[in-house]
Design an enzyme around this catalytic site. Structure first.
Site, short mmCIF file in Angstrom:
data_model
loop_
_atom_site.label_atom_id
_atom_site.label_comp_id
_atom_site.label_asym_id
_atom_site.label_seq_id
_atom_site.Cartn_x
_atom_site.Cartn_y
_atom_site.Cartn_z
CG ASN A 13 -1.86 0.96 1.65
OD1 ASN A 13 -1.53 2.01 0.71
ND2 ASN A 13 -2.13 1.06 2.24
CD1 TRP A 14 3.98 1.38 -2.69
CD2 TRP A 14 4.20 2.36 -4.81
NE1 TRP A 14 4.66 0.89 -3.47
CE2 TRP A 14 4.89 1.08 -4.85
CE3 TRP A 14 3.82 2.97 -5.46
CZ2 TRP A 14 5.74 1.30 -6.62
CZ3 TRP A 14 4.76 3.07 -6.95
CH2 TRP A 14 5.36 2.16 -6.64
CE LYS A 15 -0.07 3.37 5.31
NZ LYS A 15 -0.11 3.00 6.12
CG HIS A 99 -5.82 1.82 5.11
ND1 HIS A 99 -5.47 3.15 5.94
CD2 HIS A 99 -4.74 1.52 5.16
CE1 HIS A 99 -3.92 2.95 6.00
NE2 HIS A 99 -4.31 1.84 5.54
CD GLU A 101 -3.11 5.80 6.48
OE1 GLU A 101 -2.50 5.62 5.44
OE2 GLU A 101 -2.05 5.12 7.66
CD GLU A 171 -3.80 -2.19 7.27
OE1 GLU A 171 -3.08 -2.51 7.18
OE2 GLU A 171 -4.58 -1.54 6.76
N GLY A 177 2.29 2.36 11.06
CA GLY A 177 2.68 3.26 10.19
C GLY A 177 3.54 3.68 12.23
CB SER A 217 4.88 -1.76 11.80
OG SER A 217 4.28 -0.23 11.59
N GLY A 238 2.24 -0.93 4.50
CA GLY A 238 3.06 0.01 4.23
C GLY A 238 4.17 0.86 3.39
N GLY A 239 5.13 1.36 5.09
CA GLY A 239 6.55 1.52 5.18
C GLY A 239 7.14 0.50 3.77
P1 PGA Z 1 2.76 0.27 8.25
O1 PGA Z 1 0.63 0.17 6.47
O2 PGA Z 1 3.22 -1.38 7.23
O3 PGA Z 1 3.25 1.27 7.12
O4 PGA Z 1 2.04 0.16 9.12
C1 PGA Z 1 0.28 -0.49 6.49
C2 PGA Z 1 -1.15 -0.56 6.13
O5 PGA Z 1 -1.25 1.15 6.32
O6 PGA Z 1 -1.86 -0.58 5.22
#
Ligand code: PGA
Length: 259
Positions: A13-15, A99, A101, A171, A177, A217, A238-239
């Protein structure tokens, strides 16, 4: 993972990161670093403007392209929105919905998440449905009640044949994050619960075949331990999905489990 019954999915997930011109070099680096895939679906969910580039360059590397969001509406006066049939027309296979966010910054409700999942299914796209509790909810021992509600709401009106195209991602919000990963046991406990909720709604066979991912994470170091859990069928990353070498290591960890 239990590869006998269900597909392993490693989804990035590149966000709101990376430009379209960065896609090709990224994919080339990832392709060179990642092992040959066996029974593992690799997906990169990218900002909408990067989708054409990801479809073009990802194809060779067998990376499926996913979107990060979709409108719940089919078409019309919704300035700035992107409809599911537009994504499908490009060749998008997956799309994240729910998600945390988007739930937080765009006030997306469980009803809206359900409507978005429906829009995707109607257009042949697999929704990656995210659910997860906040730290407060975990501390108040409301995790399972909250997950139960979110899963049932997201899948409302989704029949068993459509469920086969859905992916669920657990999640925990406190792990996204933050560098704070859920322990493999904590993640497994909730993923197992999600499977049992699905068993209650759809029965044993659909529950056995649905892929449930962990996200929060997940990284090159902890992926193998998380993926070794019986009810964790992959990751939403994500990251670490922004670093080709790290993402390749996570894919390799899934591959090793698949052997
Ligand atoms: P993260 O993000 O791996 O940076 O914690 C995961 C996500 O939000 O899907």
């Amino acid at each position: 993972m239990n590869t006998k019954y269900r597909k392993t999915v490693i989804a990035g997930n590149w966000k709101m990161n990376m430009t379209a011109s960065e896609v090709r070099p990224f994919v080339e680096e990832l392709k060179a670093a990642m092992p040959k895939l066996k029974g593992c679906e690799t997906v990169l969910c990218v900002p909408a403007v990067n989708i054409p580039a990801m479809l073009r360059w990802g194809k060779d590397a067998k990376i499926a392209c996913g979107a990060e969001d979709v409108s719940a509406f089919a078409k019309g006066a919704y300035t700035g929105e992107i409809a599911a049939n537009m994504l499908a027309d490009l060749g998008v296979k997956y799309c994240i919905v729910g998600h945390s966010e988007r739930r937080e910054y765009h006030k997306e409700s469980d009803m809206l998440v359900n409507a978005k999942a429906r829009a995707l299914l109607d257009n042949g796209i697999s929704p990656i449905i995210c659910v997860g509790e906040s730290l407060e909810q975990r501390e108040m021992e409301l995790t399972m009640a909250h997950i139960n509600y979110q899963v049932r709401a997201a899948l409302h009106g989704v029949d068993a044949s459509e469920l086969r195209r859905c992916v669920i991602a657990y999640e925990p919000i406190w792990a996204i994050g933050t560098g704070k990963t859920a322990t493999a046991e904590q993640a497994e406990e909730v993923c197992r619960e999600i499977r049992s909720i699905i068993r209650e709604i759809y029965g044993a066979r659909p529950a056995r075949s649905v892929s449930i991912l962990y996200g929060g994470s997940m990284n090159a170091k902890n992926a193998a331990e998380l993926l070794a859990m019986p009810d964790i069928d992959g990751g939403l990353i994500g990251g670490a999905s922004l670093k080709p070498a790290d993402f390749a290591t996570i894919i390799a960890a899934a591959g090793a489990e698949n052997e």
